[in-house]
Design a protein around this motif. Structure first.
Motif, PDB file in Angstrom:
ATOM      1  N   MET A 119      52.622  39.708  27.508  1.00 47.41           N
ATOM      2  CA  MET A 119      53.268  40.722  28.349  1.00 47.41           C
ATOM      3  C   MET A 119      53.077  40.388  29.819  1.00 47.41           C
ATOM      4  SD  MET A 119      52.488  44.810  28.428  1.00 47.41           S
ATOM      5  CE  MET A 119      52.269  45.581  30.005  1.00 47.41           C
ATOM      6  N   ILE A 120      54.167  40.465  30.550  1.00 47.50           N
ATOM      7  CA  ILE A 120      54.079  40.192  31.993  1.00 47.50           C
ATOM      8  C   ILE A 120      53.689  41.481  32.706  1.00 47.50           C
ATOM      9  CG2 ILE A 120      55.355  39.471  34.053  1.00 47.50           C
ATOM     10  CD1 ILE A 120      57.369  38.104  32.098  1.00 47.50           C
ATOM     11  N   ASN A 121      52.633  41.439  33.463  1.00 43.68           N
ATOM     12  CA  ASN A 121      52.288  42.591  34.301  1.00 43.68           C
ATOM     13  C   ASN A 121      51.641  42.117  35.599  1.00 43.68           C
ATOM     14  OD1 ASN A 121      51.820  45.037  35.399  1.00 43.68           O
ATOM     15  ND2 ASN A 121      50.198  45.644  33.993  1.00 43.68           N
ATOM     16  N   LYS A 122      52.396  42.181  36.652  1.00 38.56           N
ATOM     17  CA  LYS A 122      51.920  41.677  37.949  1.00 38.56           C
ATOM     18  C   LYS A 122      51.248  42.748  38.788  1.00 38.56           C
ATOM     19  CE  LYS A 122      55.259  37.936  37.898  1.00 38.56           C
ATOM     20  NZ  LYS A 122      56.465  37.304  38.463  1.00 38.56           N
ATOM     21  N   VAL A 123      51.204  43.964  38.244  1.00 40.14           N
ATOM     22  CA  VAL A 123      50.632  45.075  39.013  1.00 40.14           C
ATOM     23  C   VAL A 123      49.106  44.967  39.040  1.00 40.14           C
ATOM     24  CG1 VAL A 123      50.421  47.584  39.188  1.00 40.14           C
ATOM     25  CG2 VAL A 123      52.563  46.562  38.383  1.00 40.14           C
ATOM     26  N   VAL A 124      48.548  45.016  40.245  1.00 44.82           N
ATOM     27  CA  VAL A 124      47.088  45.037  40.378  1.00 44.82           C
ATOM     28  C   VAL A 124      46.668  46.399  40.931  1.00 44.82           C
ATOM     29  CG1 VAL A 124      46.883  42.540  40.681  1.00 44.82           C
ATOM     30  CG2 VAL A 124      47.138  44.005  42.685  1.00 44.82           C
ATOM     31  N   ALA A 125      45.366  46.709  40.759  1.00 48.83           N
ATOM     32  CA  ALA A 125      44.915  48.086  40.967  1.00 48.83           C
ATOM     33  C   ALA A 125      44.762  48.471  42.437  1.00 48.83           C
ATOM     34  CB  ALA A 125      43.589  48.298  40.235  1.00 48.83           C
ATOM     35  N   SER A 126      44.410  47.525  43.295  1.00 49.16           N
ATOM     36  CA  SER A 126      44.122  47.907  44.682  1.00 49.16           C
ATOM     37  C   SER A 126      44.525  46.786  45.635  1.00 49.16           C
ATOM     38  CB  SER A 126      42.621  48.183  44.849  1.00 49.16           C
ATOM     39  OG  SER A 126      41.906  46.976  44.715  1.00 49.16           O
ATOM     40  N   THR A 127      44.698  47.171  46.900  1.00 49.18           N
ATOM     41  CA  THR A 127      45.022  46.150  47.902  1.00 49.18           C
ATOM     42  C   THR A 127      43.862  45.171  48.050  1.00 49.18           C
ATOM     43  OG1 THR A 127      44.274  47.686  49.616  1.00 49.18           O
ATOM     44  CG2 THR A 127      46.640  47.551  49.227  1.00 49.18           C
ATOM     45  N   ALA A 128      42.641  45.663  47.926  1.00 49.05           N
ATOM     46  CA  ALA A 128      41.469  44.781  48.024  1.00 49.05           C
ATOM     47  C   ALA A 128      41.518  43.716  46.929  1.00 49.05           C
ATOM     48  CB  ALA A 128      40.185  45.600  47.928  1.00 49.05           C
ATOM     49  N   GLU A 129      41.842  44.151  45.709  1.00 48.98           N
ATOM     50  CA  GLU A 129      41.938  43.198  44.601  1.00 48.98           C
ATOM     51  C   GLU A 129      43.092  42.210  44.831  1.00 48.98           C
ATOM     52  OE1 GLU A 129      42.259  45.097  40.739  1.00 48.98           O
ATOM     53  OE2 GLU A 129      43.026  43.247  39.819  1.00 48.98           O
ATOM     54  N   ALA A 130      44.180  42.726  45.413  1.00 48.62           N
ATOM     55  CA  ALA A 130      45.368  41.892  45.606  1.00 48.62           C
ATOM     56  C   ALA A 130      45.102  40.714  46.545  1.00 48.62           C
ATOM     57  CB  ALA A 130      46.512  42.743  46.143  1.00 48.62           C
TER      58      ALA A 130
END
Lengths: 254, 242
Positions: free
Chosen positions: A1-12
């Motif tokens: 499954m493709i999921n590019k969403v990350v939880a926080s800007t810090a993580e990004a």
């Protein structure tokens, strides 16, 4: 499954290191500036960054007037404008060694912006370039070209030292591709594939930078379910995007 | 008749802007630079089908937005004024927007300048002695728009219209018309041709404010045609320094 969403800007932005070249989307005071990603990068206290940004001359304080409209009323309903971090915020935090930009100075006889003040002291290098050429250098990076020849800038300071060729008798200068390590951009909506749409004048350099870099990180106002976006209206195709994060005040559409 | 410069009125920034809009024609695609050029948009009729182009990627927007209900912060001009959408408006990314410019699809651009030469060279991105400059979209516009009009206040600062640039050049041989606080000057084959002057000014007076040799238009010099009773369009004589 493709999921590019990350939880926080810090993580990004967690893997961005000192010395990286970062393309930063947006124009001037309009939405489209990836304000919270810029803040997240600044919070990492990096050094020797090279930033690529349309506007790098005006610091954080200079953006505050744009929270008011032409009638002097406060512009409401835009979370990122409540506390806007422009690209030059990284300059103000002394994390930048070089800026590739179209606006580096205030061009005012009495005031100096953060970038020109540091350039005067030799602390920051500036590569000034026109907006159209900046776009095409980034676009060339995204689409796999080595560079482009443009008539714009030939015979001026900006064309100095660049390869010149004549097409139809008109001098053109070679503008080489930019391939940053990271692109941090802003969009309106994203799905988990990383497909993006934009709103009105907020598109700016964001779709141009998407995919030009090794890693493209986008903050969005809305994360929507797969299938929600009309394929005819998607501006940036998912393969150009690596990470998606919600802007503060943004929402997840179920 | 001899009059001294400080007894005559001159065009205000708004007056210059209004005179520039007299050159706009229906159907034209026009980009307005920052400063006086931006003021032009306040004097266009709401229903005029002149497509204003904002280089960050908005073409054909409507009038200025009034009040909080109309303001959409994502819809502003390149000069950051909120505007309203209008039928036919299109948004695009920066690259497309500059493709429109560089590809020669703009009929006119109106720019501000630090300095313009009689050859049509323009300087507007790097102040002398500055450690940095700001070129923005000006170089693309100056190189590639079909017609480049410059708004220039000749009375407020010296050495703005010169024989040869002393500042860093933005683009060569591109300016074809200057709309100034004392009149309209066309740049034709390396000559400055005066088309219009503010009432009360003659060619000899105008010659005193620039080093460039001024020539009268072959069909004569017209009086600039702006309402004499709209004070915001005029600088009082005491405000005009030569």
């Amino acid at each position: 499954m493709i999921n590019k969403v990350v939880a926080s800007t810090a993580e990004a932005v967690a893997d961005i290191e000192s010395g990286a070249m970062i393309a930063i989307g947006g124009f001037n005071g309009v939405p489209g500036i990836p304000s919270s990603l810029i803040k997240a990068v600044a919070d990492r206290s990096l050094s020797d960054l090279t930033i690529i940004s349309c506007e790098a001359g005006r610091g954080k304080a200079a953006f505050q007037p744009y929270r008011r409209n032409a009638q002097g009323q406060k512009v409401v309903g835009v979370p990122e404008l409540e506390e806007l971090y422009p690209a030059a915020y990284l300059v103000e935090c002394d994390q930048v060694k070089k800026a590739i930009t179209t606006f580096s100075a205030l061009n005012h006889p009495d005031y100096e912006g953060p970038l020109e003040a540091r350039a005067r002291k030799g602390e920051v290098e500036i590569e000034l370039i026109g907006q159209g050429s900046l776009c095409e250098r980034l676009r060339a990076g995204r689409v796999g070209l080595g560079g482009v020849y443009t008539p714009v800038g030939a015979g001026t300071l900006i064309g100095k030292g660049k390869d010149v060729r004549y097409f139809d008798g008109v001098p053109h200068i070679l503008e080489t591709a930019l391939k940053p390590d990271y692109a941090i951009i802003a969009a309106y909506q994203a799905d988990r594939f990383g497909n993006l749409t934009y709103r009105n004048g907020a598109r700016t350099l964001n779709p141009v930078m998407a995919g030009s870099a090794r890693v493209t990180i986008v903050e969005v106002e809305e994360i929507v379910p797969l299938g929600h976006l009309d394929p005819n209206h998607i501006v940036t195709p998912g393969p150009y995007v690596d990470r998606v994060v919600l802007s503060p005040g943004g929402r997840v559409v179920e | 008749m001899t009059t001294t410069v400080d007894q005559r009125r001159s065009l205000s920034r708004r007056g210059i802007a209004v005179r520039i809009t007299q050159d706009f024609a229906e159907g034209e695609v026009i980009n307005l630079g920052v400063g006086i050029p931006t003021l032009c948009s306040f004097y266009l009729a709401d229903d005029a089908e002149v497509l204003l182009h904002s280089e960050h990627g908005v073409l054909g927007h409507g009038r200025h937005a009034h009040g909080e209900n109309e303001v959409d912060p994502s819809l502003v001009t390149a000069g950051m004024q909120p505007v309203v959408p209008r039928p036919g408006m299109v948004v695009m990314d920066h690259s497309e927007s500059f493709a429109l410019i560089r590809g020669g699809h703009l009929d006119k651009t109106v720019l501000g300048a630090f300095q313009v030469s009689v050859h049509g060279d323009i300087a507007n991105f790097w102040l002398p002695g500055a450690p940095a400059g700001s070129v923005g979209g000006a170089q693309d516009l100056a190189f590639c728009a079909k017609k480049v009009i410059v708004a220039l206040q000749l009375l407020s600062r010296p050495n703005r219209f010169v024989n040869e640039l002393s500042m860093e050049m933005t683009a060569p041989h591109c300016v074809s018309r200057l709309v100034t606080d004392i009149g309209v000057i066309d740049l034709v084959d390396g000559q400055a041709v005066v088309r219009e002057l503010v009432p009360g000014w003659n060619l000899d007076d105008a010659q005193q404010v620039t080093e460039v040799e001024l020539h009268p238009a072959p069909d004569g010099i017209a009086e600039i045609n702006l309402p004499a009773d709209q004070d915001e369009l005029w600088n009082a004589p005491s405000e005009a320094k030569a």
